[in-house]
Design a protein around this motif. Structure first.
Motif, PDB file in Angstrom:
ATOM      1  N   LEU A  49      -0.693 -52.013 -55.572  1.00 23.67           N
ATOM      2  CA  LEU A  49       0.041 -51.497 -54.372  1.00 23.67           C
ATOM      3  C   LEU A  49       0.352 -52.255 -52.959  1.00 23.67           C
ATOM      4  O   LEU A  49       1.124 -52.223 -52.453  1.00 23.67           O
ATOM      5  N   SER A  50      -0.611 -53.215 -53.004  1.00 21.46           N
ATOM      6  CA  SER A  50      -0.846 -53.926 -51.763  1.00 21.46           C
ATOM      7  C   SER A  50       0.485 -54.947 -51.417  1.00 21.46           C
ATOM      8  O   SER A  50       1.194 -54.952 -50.552  1.00 21.46           O
ATOM      9  N   THR A  51       1.177 -55.506 -52.466  1.00 23.86           N
ATOM     10  CA  THR A  51       2.414 -56.267 -52.406  1.00 23.86           C
ATOM     11  C   THR A  51       3.780 -55.369 -51.961  1.00 23.86           C
ATOM     12  O   THR A  51       4.641 -55.993 -52.031  1.00 23.86           O
ATOM     13  N   ALA A  52       3.531 -54.311 -52.440  1.00 20.02           N
ATOM     14  CA  ALA A  52       4.790 -53.303 -52.675  1.00 20.02           C
ATOM     15  C   ALA A  52       4.780 -52.418 -51.484  1.00 20.02           C
ATOM     16  O   ALA A  52       5.867 -51.606 -51.365  1.00 20.02           O
ATOM     17  N   VAL A  53       3.900 -52.386 -50.411  1.00 16.61           N
ATOM     18  CA  VAL A  53       3.736 -51.694 -49.474  1.00 16.61           C
ATOM     19  C   VAL A  53       4.822 -51.541 -48.635  1.00 16.61           C
ATOM     20  O   VAL A  53       5.664 -50.814 -48.133  1.00 16.61           O
ATOM     21  N   PRO A  54       5.442 -52.904 -48.358  1.00 16.87           N
ATOM     22  CA  PRO A  54       6.926 -52.706 -47.412  1.00 16.87           C
ATOM     23  C   PRO A  54       8.053 -52.143 -48.147  1.00 16.87           C
ATOM     24  O   PRO A  54       8.742 -51.454 -47.374  1.00 16.87           O
ATOM     25  N   THR A  55       8.127 -52.422 -49.303  1.00 13.27           N
ATOM     26  CA  THR A  55       9.217 -51.744 -49.965  1.00 13.27           C
ATOM     27  C   THR A  55       9.101 -50.127 -49.981  1.00 13.27           C
ATOM     28  O   THR A  55       9.961 -49.440 -50.054  1.00 13.27           O
ATOM     29  N   ILE A  56       7.797 -49.806 -49.985  1.00 17.56           N
ATOM     30  CA  ILE A  56       7.520 -47.952 -50.147  1.00 17.56           C
ATOM     31  C   ILE A  56       7.820 -47.764 -48.998  1.00 17.56           C
ATOM     32  O   ILE A  56       8.670 -46.699 -48.508  1.00 17.56           O
ATOM     33  N   VAL A  57       7.573 -48.442 -47.593  1.00 17.02           N
ATOM     34  CA  VAL A  57       7.513 -47.804 -46.545  1.00 17.02           C
ATOM     35  C   VAL A  57       9.144 -47.959 -46.146  1.00 17.02           C
ATOM     36  O   VAL A  57       9.650 -46.944 -45.573  1.00 17.02           O
ATOM     37  N   ASP A  58      10.093 -48.816 -46.478  1.00 17.72           N
ATOM     38  CA  ASP A  58      11.124 -48.903 -46.272  1.00 17.72           C
ATOM     39  C   ASP A  58      12.075 -47.831 -46.927  1.00 17.72           C
ATOM     40  O   ASP A  58      12.823 -47.132 -46.646  1.00 17.72           O
ATOM     41  N   ASP A  59      11.386 -47.335 -48.118  1.00 19.62           N
ATOM     42  CA  ASP A  59      12.456 -46.054 -48.863  1.00 19.62           C
ATOM     43  C   ASP A  59      11.896 -44.755 -48.327  1.00 19.62           C
ATOM     44  O   ASP A  59      12.506 -44.039 -48.037  1.00 19.62           O
ATOM     45  N   LEU A  60      10.192 -44.742 -48.206  1.00 18.78           N
ATOM     46  CA  LEU A  60       9.875 -43.202 -47.919  1.00 18.78           C
ATOM     47  C   LEU A  60       9.628 -43.225 -46.237  1.00 18.78           C
ATOM     48  O   LEU A  60       9.434 -42.093 -45.750  1.00 18.78           O
ATOM     49  N   GLY A  61       9.518 -44.268 -45.354  1.00 22.50           N
ATOM     50  CA  GLY A  61       9.258 -44.239 -44.270  1.00 22.50           C
ATOM     51  C   GLY A  61       7.530 -43.907 -43.978  1.00 22.50           C
ATOM     52  O   GLY A  61       6.845 -44.120 -45.084  1.00 22.50           O
ATOM     53  N   GLY A  62       7.071 -43.793 -42.845  1.00 28.74           N
ATOM     54  CA  GLY A  62       5.731 -43.478 -42.641  1.00 28.74           C
ATOM     55  C   GLY A  62       4.854 -44.790 -42.443  1.00 28.74           C
ATOM     56  O   GLY A  62       4.004 -44.733 -43.114  1.00 28.74           O
ATOM     57  N   PHE A  63       5.378 -45.602 -41.914  1.00 31.01           N
ATOM     58  CA  PHE A  63       4.533 -47.038 -41.585  1.00 31.01           C
ATOM     59  C   PHE A  63       2.967 -46.651 -41.193  1.00 31.01           C
ATOM     60  O   PHE A  63       2.206 -47.227 -41.560  1.00 31.01           O
ATOM     61  N   ALA A  64       3.029 -45.860 -40.061  1.00 30.60           N
ATOM     62  CA  ALA A  64       1.797 -45.546 -39.461  1.00 30.60           C
ATOM     63  C   ALA A  64       0.695 -44.970 -40.486  1.00 30.60           C
ATOM     64  O   ALA A  64      -0.491 -44.956 -40.320  1.00 30.60           O
ATOM     65  N   SER A  65       1.155 -44.333 -41.447  1.00 20.35           N
ATOM     66  CA  SER A  65       0.575 -43.670 -42.414  1.00 20.35           C
ATOM     67  C   SER A  65      -0.059 -44.275 -43.830  1.00 20.35           C
ATOM     68  O   SER A  65      -0.742 -43.955 -44.477  1.00 20.35           O
ATOM     69  N   PHE A  66       0.570 -45.502 -43.864  1.00 19.56           N
ATOM     70  CA  PHE A  66       0.344 -46.460 -45.120  1.00 19.56           C
ATOM     71  C   PHE A  66      -1.248 -46.624 -45.553  1.00 19.56           C
ATOM     72  O   PHE A  66      -1.371 -46.642 -46.519  1.00 19.56           O
ATOM     73  N   PRO A  67      -2.028 -46.961 -44.496  1.00 20.88           N
ATOM     74  CA  PRO A  67      -3.344 -47.345 -44.957  1.00 20.88           C
ATOM     75  C   PRO A  67      -3.978 -46.164 -45.609  1.00 20.88           C
ATOM     76  O   PRO A  67      -4.880 -46.367 -46.329  1.00 20.88           O
ATOM     77  N   TRP A  68      -3.543 -44.948 -45.471  1.00 21.68           N
ATOM     78  CA  TRP A  68      -4.076 -44.079 -46.254  1.00 21.68           C
ATOM     79  C   TRP A  68      -3.891 -44.204 -47.719  1.00 21.68           C
ATOM     80  O   TRP A  68      -4.525 -43.269 -48.493  1.00 21.68           O
ATOM     81  N   LEU A  69      -2.857 -44.660 -48.057  1.00 23.73           N
ATOM     82  CA  LEU A  69      -2.763 -44.947 -49.470  1.00 23.73           C
ATOM     83  C   LEU A  69      -3.672 -45.423 -50.536  1.00 23.73           C
ATOM     84  O   LEU A  69      -4.035 -45.179 -51.382  1.00 23.73           O
TER      85      LEU A  69
END
Length: 510
Positions: A49-69
């Motif tokens: 998941l670590s290398t795909a986080v930017p793409t996921i955030v671009d698609d779903l939003g919620g940058f401030a919450s992504f550490p919870w993944l």
């Protein structure tokens, strides 16, 4: 429980409980494949998941919450491990393993169709619930099926799964992200889970003595609630809120109070989720301490070595990853060799050797952090990996060998639990130290000198943890290697409660 002159008990399963006949090797092969496949699913999911986080955030939003993944997955898998371990000792390994695979499958499927960041976080929690069962139960099954002599080699296979996953995970995640197909990070788990479940169903047949059990639900709930709050407080303290803030004090205080209540409940429980033997037996205490330190040291290096090399000398991410990969190469090599050592010189001596190697490697990283070099870092990480392999595997095998079938699941789960908790605490504490160093330097994390200083603090912390591993190894009871195993092989504690593998009919072609 029978005791050998070695200083601690080594309880071997009888041949019917852990078949080692040549005719059963073909039966155990597919089962081992299922364990490796299941472990690989969890191992890859921890890194992909670590290398795909930017793409996921671009698609779903919620940058401030992504550490919870990451945090929610770690939280779910950590707090459920002791519960699954106890269930594996009461209702059997097979149903618990199948439930873990099913939960991981469902969580992966839901993650693949998540519509926003909150839903993805919630579904990662479901994945974590499955992972909490897969890791300890797979190692417990290995302990049931393979003899003491064979176990180190098989543990080496499982360790190699982690090594391969450390390289394959980020690479695969980057490929899916590049193709704008991040959902397949999760959906690819579905057919693999189905294959693993099919192998467990068809190749693992245990015969469990059916007796009435009083499951310790109050203890399970208290443990889950207390550890959830404590891990939450440690993971988010200093990030989401200040350490001395009212919310931090409240979360940690309530978590500590619930943990104290859990201890009181366990003293009176008929079948406690964490039996007193985990605290009363010296071997189990020190191996659990070793697991805590190993988990903390491992997360410190895997999280900061690439950042250190990239931020200090501008090394490309792929080369920084390769420097760290030497750690994951050294671990399975040492894990495979450790069996020959502990059968000759004993568990304690083997882990002491590993502890010394670990101290040299981690200490070298701390001492030479001011001279960033991928070659130096790669060589020292190789030493660290060798040290982990010579300490982590023998300590788990020693703990498993000291108990019989009815306790092996809890003991194995406790070892995995301590390592997982060590990772959670290590990530929070070492991260807080690194952040404090950056703040003291003016808060400029792009300055190479700042990165070096912050990384050096983390490496010093890792070196301290490696010393703790060595101290725990020195505190292990003495044993006599193969002589102890030979003495114990004829001293089985009670009749076997399960047969790990039943031979398949000849018509199956096994």
């Amino acid at each position: 429980m029978p005791r050998t002159q070695a200083g601690f008990a080594l309880v071997m399963s009888s041949p019917s409980a852990a078949p080692s006949a040549v005719g059963l090797r073909s039966e155990r092969g597919p089962l081992l494949l299922a364990m490796m496949l299941s472990t690989g699913l969890v191992a890859i999911d921890a890194t992909i998941l670590s290398t795909a986080v930017p793409t996921i955030v671009d698609d779903l939003g919620g940058f401030a919450s992504f550490p919870w993944l990451f945090s929610i997955y770690l939280l779910a898998s950590s707090v459920t491990t002791p519960i699954y371990a106890k269930l594996a000792d009461t209702i059997g390994r097979k149903p618990v393993m199948l439930f873990g695979i099913a939960a991981f499958l469902v969580g992966s499927l839901l993650c693949g169709v998540a519509w926003d960041m909150p839903s993805l976080i919630a579904f990662r929690f479901v994945q974590g619930i499955g992972a909490g069962a897969i890791l300890p139960v797979s190692m417990t099954i290995v302990g049931d099926v393979y003899s003491l002599e064979e176990r180190s080699r098989v543990q080496g296979y499982l360790a190699s799964v982690w090594a391969i996953s450390a390289v394959v995970g980020p690479t695969l995640g980057g490929i899916f992200a590049q193709l704008d197909a991040w959902r397949w990070i999760f959906l690819v788990n579905v057919p693999l889970c189905l294959l693993a479940a099919w192998l467990v169903v068809t190749r693992f047949r245990e015969r469990v003595e059916r007796t009435r059990h009083r499951l310790d639900w109050p203890g399970a709930l208290l443990l889950t609630a207390s550890l959830s709050l404590l891990i939450l407080g440690v993971l988010e303290g200093g990030r989401a809120w200040a350490w001395a803030s009212p919310i931090s004090i409240a979360i940690l205080g309530v978590g500590a109070a619930l943990l104290a209540a859990f201890v009181l409940v366990e003293r009176r429980a008929a079948e406690p989720i964490l039996p007193p033997l985990l605290l009363t037996r010296r071997l189990l205490r020190v191996t659990a301490l070793m697991g805590l330190a190993i988990g903390g040291g491992l997360i410190g290096l895997t999280a900061y070595v690439p950042t250190y090399l990239e931020g200090s000398i501008g090394l490309a991410p792929i080369w920084a990853g390769l420097a760290l990969a030497t750690l994951t190469i050294g671990w399975p090599i040492a894990a495979s060799l450790s069996g020959r050592l502990y059968l000759r010189i004993g568990f304690r001596s083997t882990t002491i050797i590993g502890g010394v190697i670990l101290v040299v490697g981690a200490g070298g990283l701390a001492a030479l952090a001011g001279i960033p070099s991928p070659f130096i870092v790669g060589a020292l990480c190789l030493l660290v990996g060798l040290g982990f392999g010579f300490t982590a595997v023998p300590s788990v095998v020693a703990a498993q060998a000291s108990v019989d079938w009815s306790e092996r699941g809890v003991v194995t789960g406790a070892q995995m639990f301590s390592r997982s908790i060590g990772q959670a605490i290590g990530a929070a504490v070492l991260g807080a130290l690194a952040n404090a160093t950056v703040d003291a330097a003016g808060g400029d994390a792009t300055d190479p000198a700042t990165i070096v200083s912050a990384s050096q603090v983390v490496f010093v912390g890792t070196a301290v943890l490696s010393v703790l591993v060595l101290v725990a190894a020195l505190a292990m009871p003495r044993d006599r290697g193969a002589h102890a195993a030979s003495d114990a092989s004829s001293a089985v504690a009670g009749a076997p409660r399960a047969t790990a593998v039943d031979p398949a009919p000849a018509a199956d072609g096994a």
